[in-house]
Design an enzyme around this catalytic site. Structure first.
Site, PDB file in Angstrom:
ATOM      1  CG  ASP A   8      -1.638   1.403   1.288  1.00  0.00           C
ATOM      2  OD1 ASP A   8      -1.706   2.032   0.452  1.00  0.00           O
ATOM      3  OD2 ASP A   8      -2.317   1.268   2.404  1.00  0.00           O
ATOM      4  CE  LYS A  70      -1.631   7.306  -3.356  1.00  0.00           C
ATOM      5  NZ  LYS A  70      -1.805   6.257  -2.373  1.00  0.00           N
ATOM      6  CD  GLU A 171      -4.423   3.751  -2.351  1.00  0.00           C
ATOM      7  OE1 GLU A 171      -5.433   4.369  -2.113  1.00  0.00           O
ATOM      8  OE2 GLU A 171      -3.565   4.194  -2.743  1.00  0.00           O
ATOM      9  CG  ASP A 193      -9.297   4.504   1.337  1.00  0.00           C
ATOM     10  OD1 ASP A 193      -8.652   5.090   2.128  1.00  0.00           O
ATOM     11  OD2 ASP A 193      -8.713   3.973   0.502  1.00  0.00           O
TER      12      ASP A 193
HETATM   13  N1  LIG Z   1      -7.202   9.215  15.085  1.00  0.00           N
HETATM   14  C1  LIG Z   1      -7.095   9.598  14.145  1.00  0.00           C
HETATM   15  N2  LIG Z   1      -8.029  10.771  13.779  1.00  0.00           N
HETATM   16  C2  LIG Z   1      -7.977  11.545  12.677  1.00  0.00           C
HETATM   17  N3  LIG Z   1      -7.126  11.440  11.593  1.00  0.00           N
HETATM   18  C3  LIG Z   1      -6.365  10.395  11.904  1.00  0.00           C
HETATM   19  C4  LIG Z   1      -5.985   9.664  13.098  1.00  0.00           C
HETATM   20  N4  LIG Z   1      -5.161   8.798  12.783  1.00  0.00           N
HETATM   21  C5  LIG Z   1      -4.449   8.904  11.491  1.00  0.00           C
HETATM   22  N5  LIG Z   1      -5.276  10.163  10.907  1.00  0.00           N
HETATM   23  C6  LIG Z   1      -4.838  10.750   9.709  1.00  0.00           C
HETATM   24  O1  LIG Z   1      -5.009   9.805   8.679  1.00  0.00           O
HETATM   25  C7  LIG Z   1      -4.181  10.179   7.796  1.00  0.00           C
HETATM   26  C8  LIG Z   1      -3.224   8.918   7.174  1.00  0.00           C
HETATM   27  O2  LIG Z   1      -3.997   7.953   6.699  1.00  0.00           O
HETATM   28  P1  LIG Z   1      -3.621   6.817   6.039  1.00  0.00           P
HETATM   29  O3  LIG Z   1      -2.369   6.396   6.512  1.00  0.00           O
HETATM   30  O4  LIG Z   1      -4.563   5.903   5.728  1.00  0.00           O
HETATM   31  O5  LIG Z   1      -3.228   7.608   4.658  1.00  0.00           O
HETATM   32  P2  LIG Z   1      -2.313   7.060   3.539  1.00  0.00           P
HETATM   33  O6  LIG Z   1      -2.714   5.727   2.891  1.00  0.00           O
HETATM   34  O7  LIG Z   1      -0.963   7.405   3.499  1.00  0.00           O
HETATM   35  O8  LIG Z   1      -2.935   8.147   2.350  1.00  0.00           O
HETATM   36  P3  LIG Z   1      -3.490   8.025   0.842  1.00  0.00           P
HETATM   37  O9  LIG Z   1      -4.349   6.374   0.929  1.00  0.00           O
HETATM   38  O10 LIG Z   1      -4.493   9.020   0.654  1.00  0.00           O
HETATM   39  O11 LIG Z   1      -2.795   7.739  -0.209  1.00  0.00           O
HETATM   40  C9  LIG Z   1      -3.311  11.369   8.226  1.00  0.00           C
HETATM   41  O12 LIG Z   1      -3.724  12.635   7.683  1.00  0.00           O
HETATM   42  C10 LIG Z   1      -3.630  11.192   9.580  1.00  0.00           C
HETATM   43  O13 LIG Z   1      -3.540  12.671  10.068  1.00  0.00           O
HETATM   44 MG   LIG Z   2      -4.173   4.729   1.999  1.00  0.00          MG
END
Ligand SMILES: Nc1ncnc2c1ncn2[C@@H]1O[C@H](COP(=O)(O)OP(=O)(O)OP(=O)(O)O)[C@@H](O)[C@H]1O
Ligand SMILES: [Mg+2]
Length: 503
Positions: A8, A70, A171, A193
């Site tokens: 991922d 990204k 995804e 998502d």
């Molecule tokens: N408890 C929480 N409450 C609110 N937001 C959160 C929490 N935990 C994580 N996040 C937010 O979730 C986001 C990261 O999510 P995730 O890891 O799913 O994204 P990613 O897979 O890197 O990005 P994408 O899928 O958009 O390419 C960040 O912006 C983070 O601040």
């Molecule tokens: Mg993601």
């Protein structure tokens, strides 16, 4: 041959998984965390840092620390998205040779695919350390809303490091696989998502091992980073009102605010209020140190980010409409992505669907797990037979006279898919036909993404309008387009050249 891992490749975090025996496992980094930050940096000694190492130093080195790259993958330098990014990031964006974006990090230029390649390689090395064997193949996930060009960029990134991207999958589709494999389900699920950078929604009908996407939609510029940005702007405004100082031009102060904004935002998912305090953020002209010091409440956060949640709901409703599905007829709602932990998001969705979201998926891990399960099904010796029926997120078509967009595949067309279009010559003796292909949902090509400028040559010279050629558009299971042309009379293939791939 080594095993295929699932990756991922997130905007803010990456996660990898693999099937070992009959179990799917997340790949840990140095025995601990399952997540690697999608950050690349060059320190002042010229060392390249990736992941946790890069994140640890980003407050002190914002200029040479790249995050959220990204969002720039497969983008034209002249696009609105790039303008927006220039305003919010501390690293430098420059135009590349093909009007793509190049990043200047540590006085060196990097193409976006190179940054993705560095991050992919880090994940590969971590996986190799854990597995004790070489990793050469992966299934990599991308947002459902990625265009052909953005998907190509991920394939290219893999090639740069000799990592074969065996398959690209969406995804939300991967998350549905993680939820549904092996449960003999017959239900319709909605995957919402909301990650760090992108928002995707897909409606998927699961019939045991068949996963059929009915409709998809999204926004690749809508995610947790925008929630952080709303907080940052609030804090800057408040500070300017109180002290008459604009902090936005101070990269170190900005980085500290940015960091804290995200932490406070996360805190506010489990608390009603949290302190927002940045000591010694700057000095008055008289040399007096100044602090940022106030309390952020959940209500304030909800107020300043309400429009972002509204945007996700608008997209969700459009996708529900595309699938002709009533919210009350949805069997399960799956929440994926860290930002879905925000209580206001969950509350809004619970109201819409009249039921609480499923507990059956882990918001951070489902995508990598689904990718690994799918990877496993592709192995020669696999006894897991999966059928994935996905769709394209935006129409694909060609430019007509005057810049009108002629749709060849509408949005949500199932993939793989092929369609033939007939064309002819417009002047006597013409032996080549050029065609510009776009992706998007706007009736004018100008507002859509240019996928390529194709030239078909080898036509028999003759009077205008006499020669015929049949052009085939082929979108594979990954959502990637290839073009070919043939003479319908002789069946002979014509030469196809891609002249430019960027505006
Ligand atoms: N408890 C929480 N409450 C609110 N937001 C959160 C929490 N935990 C994580 N996040 C937010 O979730 C986001 C990261 O999510 P995730 O890891 O799913 O994204 P990613 O897979 O890197 O990005 P994408 O899928 O958009 O390419 C960040 O912006 C983070 O601040
Ligand atoms: Mg993601």
């Amino acid at each position: 041959m080594s095993k295929i891992i699932g990756i991922d490749l997130g905007t803010t975090n990456c996660c990898a998984a693999i099937v070992e025996g009959s179990a799917v496992k997340l790949i840990p980094y140095k025995g601990g965390e399952f997540i690697i930050p999608s950050i690349f940096a060059i320190d002042d000694k010229g060392n390249e840092l990736i992941g946790h190492e890069a994140k640890r130093q980003w407050q002190l080195n914002p200029r040479n620390t790249v995050y959220a790259a990204k969002r720039l993958v497969g983008r034209s330098f002249s696009s609105d998205v790039v303008e927006l990014m220039k305003k919010t990031v501390a690293y430098e964006l420059k135009p590349g040779e093909r009007n793509d974006v190049v990043l200047d990090v540590g006085h060196k230029n990097f193409r976006l695919a190179e940054i993705s390649a560095k991050i992919l390689n880090k994940i590969r090395v971590v996986a190799q350390d854990y597995l004790g064997e070489k990793v050469t193949r992966a299934v990599v996930t991308v947002p459902a809303y990625f265009t052909d060009r953005q998907r190509q960029a991920v394939k290219d990134a893999g090639k740069m490091i000799q990592l074969e991207v065996v398959r690209i999958i969406n995804e939300p589709t991967a998350a549905a696989l993680a939820y549904g494999i092996g449960k003999n389900l017959h239900e319709t699920v909605v995957i919402y998502d909301l990650g760090g950078g992108t928002f995707d929604v897909s409606i998927i009908e699961i019939r045991d091992r068949v996963f059929e996407v009915k409709a998809t939609g999204g926004d690749i510029f809508l995610g947790g980073l925008d929630f952080d940005q709303a907080m940052i702007e609030y804090v800057l405004r408040d500070f300017a009102e109180n002290h008459g100082i604009d902090l936005s031009s101070d990269p170190v102060a900005m980085q500290r605010i940015k960091d804290l904004a995200e932490r406070v935002k996360i805190d506010l998912s489990s608390r009603e209020q949290a302190p927002f305090s940045v000591p010694f953020v700057t000095m008055t002209p008289q040399g007096q140190p100044l602090n940022i010091e106030f309390t952020f409440t959940r209500a304030m956060l909800e107020e300043i980010t309400g429009d972002l949640i509204d945007r996700t709901v608008d997209i969700l409703m459009r996708v529900m409409n595309d699938a002709s599905l009533d919210p009350k007829r949805v069997d399960e709602l799956l929440l994926v992505g860290g930002q879905t932990r925000m209580p206001a998001v969950q509350k809004r969705l619970t109201e819409i669907f009249g039921k609480t979201p499923s507990k059956g998926v882990h918001p951070d891990e489902a995508v990598a797990i689904g990718a690994a399960l799918y990877a496993n099904s592709l192995e020669d010796n696999s006894n897991l037979r999966l059928q994935l029926l996905d769709v394209i997120p935006m129409a694909i078509g060609l430019e007509k006279a005057g810049g009108a967009f002629h749709t060849v595949f509408p949005r949500n067309a199932p993939i793989p898919n092929a369609r033939a279009v007939e064309a002819t010559t417009s002047y006597d003796g013409q032996t080549e036909v050029a065609m510009r292909i776009f992706q998007g949902d706007n009736p004018h090509v100008l507002h859509n993404e240019l996928l390529g400028d194709f030239l078909f040559s080898g036509l028999k010279p003759g009077p205008a309008g006499k020669a015929r050629l049949e052009i085939t558009f082929n979108v594979n299971i990954e959502g990637i387009l290839t073009m070919s042309a043939r003479d319908p009379d002789t069946g002979k293939q014509m030469k196809t050249t891609v002249r430019v791939t960027q505006h």
